[in-house]
Design an enzyme around this catalytic site. Structure first.
Site, mmCIF file in Angstrom:
data_model
loop_
_atom_site.group_PDB
_atom_site.id
_atom_site.type_symbol
_atom_site.label_atom_id
_atom_site.label_comp_id
_atom_site.label_asym_id
_atom_site.label_seq_id
_atom_site.Cartn_x
_atom_site.Cartn_y
_atom_site.Cartn_z
ATOM 1 N N ALA A 134 4.611 -1.434 2.131
ATOM 2 C CA ALA A 134 4.946 -0.817 0.852
ATOM 3 C C ALA A 134 4.230 0.508 0.612
ATOM 4 C CB ALA A 134 4.614 -1.784 -0.289
ATOM 5 N N ASN A 206 -1.421 -7.239 2.461
ATOM 6 C CA ASN A 206 -1.121 -6.772 3.811
ATOM 7 C C ASN A 206 -1.313 -5.263 3.924
ATOM 8 O OD1 ASN A 206 0.042 -8.912 5.758
ATOM 9 N ND2 ASN A 206 1.036 -9.402 3.829
ATOM 10 N N HIS A 262 -0.082 0.913 -5.676
ATOM 11 C CA HIS A 262 -1.108 1.039 -4.640
ATOM 12 C C HIS A 262 -1.674 2.453 -4.700
ATOM 13 C CE1 HIS A 262 0.464 -2.700 -2.948
ATOM 14 N NE2 HIS A 262 1.664 -2.165 -3.011
#
Length: 308
Positions: A134, A206, A262
């Site tokens: 992502a 991840n 993020h």
């Protein structure tokens, strides 16, 4: 008049047919329709996935079903295996794929936080392809780390509180996440390294291990990188081990979050690099980032293009 020889379809085997696997299968529709690839998807309980089949995708069992091909049979025929099942299945089936000499696209990059498993997956003869997931910007980060230009690498991931619930949490921790309201602001639920983060939150971070992989460095460059796809055996495994010790992770619960967020901050002699990503949810499962399937699909296409 000469005739154009059409290459045989690439045989792609998905390990896992949940939200990410089904999204990838849908995105690969043009290649399937054009006869450029044949797609199979492996699940332990095929019967429970029967209502979620996609036309042109054959289901394979890793369990005991007798009405469909088995995992060993499908692996023996596969040109490429694409893991979309999670950290635990990646560790269970990934080594066998690599040992068989078959290329493996790794979606659950958190599996590389296990040093023994990382060494096995990088040992060949099959080639390991590590997806971005992502997040991105890895080309810039890798360039900086290749030159030993990064001293600090941090990632802050923000998600909805209920997506961070885990079985090991105490009743008080569960109640606090359930009770978090938008006006309460963000709550840090974890701060530490990627290896511990992936152990505690295997479905959520991840990207942190992916960031460590991207900034691992190259032989002779000190601590730090390499390409985001592919691996070069023991040297990559050692560089990754050091990178996992450097990367810092913060996992935040925020009831006001609209999308998963993020934020990456990397600093050092190369300068200051700040990257921010907000991922739209997967059409298959709102709890999963849609960007992950897009990244996996692009990696598959790159692998197949190199195959010829």
């Amino acid at each position: 008049m000469s005739q154009t020889v059409r290459p045989s379809p690439a045989r792609v085997l998905l390990l896992g047919f949940g939200a990410i696997g089904r999204h990838v299968a849908t995105l690969l529709g043009p290649e399937r329709d054009a006869g450029l690839l044949q797609l199979r998807a492996a699940e332990r309980d095929v019967a429970s996935h029967g209502h979620r089949t996609i036309p042109g995708v054959e289901l394979v069992t890793t369990g005991e079903d007798t009405d469909c091909p088995t995992w060993p049979e499908a692996l023996a025929e596969a040109d490429l295996v694409v893991e979309c099942a999670g950290v635990a299945p990646a560790g269970e089936y990934g080594p066998g794929v690599i040992t068989a000499g078959t290329d493996l696209v790794l979606t659950s990059v958190g599996a590389l936080a296990d040093p023994d498993l990382a060494r096995t997956l990088l040992a060949g003869p099959g080639r390991l392809w590590v997806t971005n997931g992502a997040i991105g910007g890895f080309d810039v980060l890798a360039a900086a780390a290749d030159a030993d230009g990064l001293d600090s690498v941090r990632i802050r991931t923000t998600k909805l509180p209920t997506s961070l619930l885990r079985p090991w949490m105490t009743p008080d921790e569960v109640d606090r996440l359930h009770g978090l309201r938008p006006e309460d602001g963000p709550l840090t639920v974890f701060a530490g390294g990627p290896a511990e983060a992936i152990e505690r939150f295997p479905a959520n971070v991840n990207v942190a291990v992916g960031l460590a992989w991207a900034t691992r460095g190259r032989p002779g460059a000190g601590v730090g990188v390499g390409g985001v796809v592919g691996g070069d055996g023991p040297e990559d495994a050692e560089l990754l081990r050091r990178s996992l010790e450097r990367v810092q992770v913060e996992l935040v619960a925020d009831a006001a979050a609209v999308r998963s967020r993020h934020e990456i901050l990397a600093t050092g002699p190369a300068g200051r690099i700040e990257l921010t990503f907000e991922s739209a949810p997967s059409p298959e499962n709102p709890k999963t980032s849609g960007m992950t399937a897009l990244s996996v699909t692009r990696t598959i296409r790159e692998v197949l293009a190199r195959r010829g």
